[in-house]
Design an enzyme around this catalytic site. Structure first.
Site, PDB file in Angstrom:
ATOM      1  N   HIS A  87       2.184   7.142   1.996  1.00 38.17           N
ATOM      2  CA  HIS A  87       1.286   8.037   1.880  1.00 38.17           C
ATOM      3  C   HIS A  87       0.950   8.535   3.188  1.00 38.17           C
ATOM      4  O   HIS A  87       1.435   8.227   4.103  1.00 38.17           O
ATOM      5  CB  HIS A  87      -0.056   7.311   1.127  1.00 38.17           C
ATOM      6  CG  HIS A  87      -0.882   6.527   2.182  1.00 38.17           C
ATOM      7  ND1 HIS A  87      -0.301   5.247   2.560  1.00 38.17           N
ATOM      8  CD2 HIS A  87      -1.860   6.509   3.152  1.00 38.17           C
ATOM      9  CE1 HIS A  87      -1.039   4.678   3.533  1.00 38.17           C
ATOM     10  NE2 HIS A  87      -2.048   5.356   3.942  1.00 38.17           N
ATOM     11  N   GLU A 104      -5.343   7.048  11.866  1.00 40.06           N
ATOM     12  CA  GLU A 104      -5.227   5.622  11.179  1.00 40.06           C
ATOM     13  C   GLU A 104      -5.101   4.564  12.392  1.00 40.06           C
ATOM     14  O   GLU A 104      -4.076   4.469  12.858  1.00 40.06           O
ATOM     15  CB  GLU A 104      -4.289   5.106  10.005  1.00 40.06           C
ATOM     16  CG  GLU A 104      -4.375   3.765   9.514  1.00 40.06           C
ATOM     17  CD  GLU A 104      -3.512   3.561   8.268  1.00 40.06           C
ATOM     18  OE1 GLU A 104      -3.491   4.627   7.391  1.00 40.06           O
ATOM     19  OE2 GLU A 104      -2.762   2.462   8.261  1.00 40.06           O
ATOM     20  N   HIS A 131      -2.486  11.132   5.492  1.00 39.83           N
ATOM     21  CA  HIS A 131      -4.002  11.544   5.371  1.00 39.83           C
ATOM     22  C   HIS A 131      -4.179  12.356   6.551  1.00 39.83           C
ATOM     23  O   HIS A 131      -3.528  12.358   7.601  1.00 39.83           O
ATOM     24  CB  HIS A 131      -4.970  10.351   5.110  1.00 39.83           C
ATOM     25  CG  HIS A 131      -4.590   9.138   5.891  1.00 39.83           C
ATOM     26  ND1 HIS A 131      -4.429   9.031   7.179  1.00 39.83           N
ATOM     27  CD2 HIS A 131      -3.913   8.114   5.388  1.00 39.83           C
ATOM     28  CE1 HIS A 131      -4.079   7.643   7.400  1.00 39.83           C
ATOM     29  NE2 HIS A 131      -3.737   7.161   6.493  1.00 39.83           N
ATOM     30  N   HIS A 166       3.291   6.787   5.807  1.00 45.61           N
ATOM     31  CA  HIS A 166       3.683   5.551   6.108  1.00 45.61           C
ATOM     32  C   HIS A 166       3.538   4.412   5.010  1.00 45.61           C
ATOM     33  O   HIS A 166       2.670   5.153   3.947  1.00 45.61           O
ATOM     34  CB  HIS A 166       2.608   4.986   7.226  1.00 45.61           C
ATOM     35  CG  HIS A 166       1.386   5.308   7.083  1.00 45.61           C
ATOM     36  ND1 HIS A 166       0.887   6.438   7.414  1.00 45.61           N
ATOM     37  CD2 HIS A 166       0.183   4.573   6.586  1.00 45.61           C
ATOM     38  CE1 HIS A 166      -0.491   6.408   7.113  1.00 45.61           C
ATOM     39  NE2 HIS A 166      -0.716   5.550   6.597  1.00 45.61           N
ATOM     40  N   ARG A 179       0.951  -1.237  -0.154  1.00 45.90           N
ATOM     41  CA  ARG A 179       0.051   0.100   0.020  1.00 45.90           C
ATOM     42  C   ARG A 179       0.959   1.184   0.292  1.00 45.90           C
ATOM     43  O   ARG A 179       1.786   1.337   0.959  1.00 45.90           O
ATOM     44  CB  ARG A 179      -0.766  -0.126   1.401  1.00 45.90           C
ATOM     45  CG  ARG A 179      -1.486   1.273   1.513  1.00 45.90           C
ATOM     46  CD  ARG A 179      -2.668   1.669   0.550  1.00 45.90           C
ATOM     47  NE  ARG A 179      -3.574   2.767   0.879  1.00 45.90           N
ATOM     48  CZ  ARG A 179      -3.194   3.964   0.650  1.00 45.90           C
ATOM     49  NH1 ARG A 179      -2.022   4.472  -0.138  1.00 45.90           N
ATOM     50  NH2 ARG A 179      -4.097   4.952   1.012  1.00 45.90           N
ATOM     51  N   GLU A 227     -10.629   5.995   1.410  1.00 43.68           N
ATOM     52  CA  GLU A 227      -9.260   5.609   0.647  1.00 43.68           C
ATOM     53  C   GLU A 227      -8.821   6.142  -0.516  1.00 43.68           C
ATOM     54  O   GLU A 227      -7.583   6.186  -0.888  1.00 43.68           O
ATOM     55  CB  GLU A 227      -9.497   3.777   0.428  1.00 43.68           C
ATOM     56  CG  GLU A 227      -8.839   3.140   1.609  1.00 43.68           C
ATOM     57  CD  GLU A 227      -7.380   3.250   2.051  1.00 43.68           C
ATOM     58  OE1 GLU A 227      -7.108   3.794   3.097  1.00 43.68           O
ATOM     59  OE2 GLU A 227      -6.834   3.047   1.017  1.00 43.68           O
TER      60      GLU A 227
HETATM   61 MN    MN Z   1      -2.779   5.135   5.724  1.00 39.77          MN
END
Ligand code: MN
Ligand code: MN
Length: 368
Positions: A89, A95, A91, A134, A86, A157
């Site tokens: 990124h 999380e 945000h 992360h 993944r 997402e």
């Molecule tokens: Mn994340």
């Protein structure tokens, strides 16, 4: 076959039927007679969520769009094959995550320039505060599948800040100036985001530099509260200090057992069902109550501060997470409330015998 029939009331469904769905929703098709009024839908299944398929994995999400009765929290169910990433990124939201199956490698850098790498396995948690960058990579035989929880129900997402997306939208001469290299160094960067992509598995962690394990917590390794019909593990900022906005309980209930009648004092509840089958009745005041059915892969919601119980209605262990947008886990037990209030007062409300009140434990027994 479930039919909307209670004694002499109701009748069979003779029109179109959806037998598998009606069998899943027994208490919706034929509600207990104590239910009253129409409460909002408080159940969603990840099986009904949009599936985003990528190279090496997939993601599906349950947000306020899927479950409007949950105004505080959004969840994402994600799968990464061994080696799949993944992408790097960050945000706006914090999380919190629970590893459902398999293993992953986490790579993080914080605002003080501290780097962290850690491997997580089944029952482990992680927490990344807002803005902390992360990446997550599946490792081991078959990678992993996990649940991500965000402290904002409007999270998606699709709107995280991705490394490749950013660089694709920055003039190459600016990238060159920033890193002190010729523009040609960036001629092969992706033109659009990668999101989830396959790469080869990383080297074992002993060959990597690791920092203190501040972002992760081993929830399964906690000693559970043990009760006759099940166990409870509670993780919040008291035992997982970085988790300032998410508190959680992992509840296991044997067949026939029940999470006791209770409510919470601080937040809406967002539930994720890991195994088994359950029913929950939510009491919403004003004489209204509605019963919902759940199974593995479902999400439940309980708006603050509505009262509820969760009963194992299946033949295997019921396992689920109760999740709150809060730094602390906090609930009020009906049994404890009654046992600690002057019994004379309680008896005058309920017309029950003193012997019943004497038998209620003064300590909470979250699973009965
Ligand atoms: Mn994340
Ligand atoms: Mn609850």
């Amino acid at each position: 076959m479930v039919e909307p029939i209670i004694g002499k009331l109701g009748a069979t469904i003779i029109g179109p039927k959806n037998p598998s769905r009606e069998a899943e929703n027994k208490d919706v098709v034929c509600p207990p007679q104590t239910d009253e009024g129409i409460l909002a839908n408080m159940r969603w299944s990840f099986a009904d969520s949009h599936m985003r398929i990528s190279d090496g994995g997939w993601a599906r999400e349950t947000t306020i769009r899927e479950l409007p009765s949950s105004p505080s929290i959004a969840g994402v169910n994600m799968r990464l094959k061994a080696g799949a990433v993944r992408e790097m990124h960050w945000h706006r939201e914090a999380e919190w995550a629970y590893m459902i199956k398999g293993k992953a490698r986490l790579s993080v850098v914080d605002q003080n320039g501290k780097k962290f790498q850690g491997d997580v396995g089944e029952g482990d948690l992680w927490y990344f505060p807002p803005g902390i960058p992360h990446a997550i990579q599946g490792i081991g035989d078959d990678g992993c599948e996990f649940l991500l929880v965000f402290d904002d129900a409007n999270f998606s997402e699709d709107s995280t800040f991705l490394l490749t997306d950013w660089l694709a939208h920055t003039p190459k001469e600016v990238l060159a100036k920033n890193f002190g290299v010729p523009e040609s160094a960036f001629k092969n960067i992706p033109k659009e985001e990668l999101y989830i992509f396959q790469m080869k598995e990383p080297v074992p962690l002993e060959n990597c530099t690791t920092a203190k394990d501040a972002f992760t917590h081993r929830m399964h390794a906690q000693t559970p509260l043990k009760m006759k019909m099940g166990t409870v593990r509670i993780t919040d900022s008291t035992n997982f200090p970085i988790s300032k906005t998410i508190a959680a309980g992992l509840v296991e209930i044997e067949p026939g057992g029940m999470r006791e009648l209770h409510w919470h004092t601080n937040s809406d509840e967002w539930q994720y069902y890991i195994s088994g089958q359950a029913r929950m009745t939510v009491f919403a005041s004003e004489g209204t109550a509605r019963t919902y059915n759940f199974q593995a892969g479902d999400v439940g919601s309980v708006p603050f501060p509505m009262a509820h119980y969760i009963e194992n209605t299946g033949t295997e262990t019921l396992r689920f997470l109760e999740i709150f947008k809060s730094d602390r886990f906090a609930d009020i037990s009906l049994a404890q409330w009654l046992s600690l209030t002057p019994h004379e007062l309680v008896r005058a409300h309920l017309n029950i015998d003193e012997s019943l009140l004497q038998n209620i434990p003064k300590e909470k027994t979250p699973v009965v």
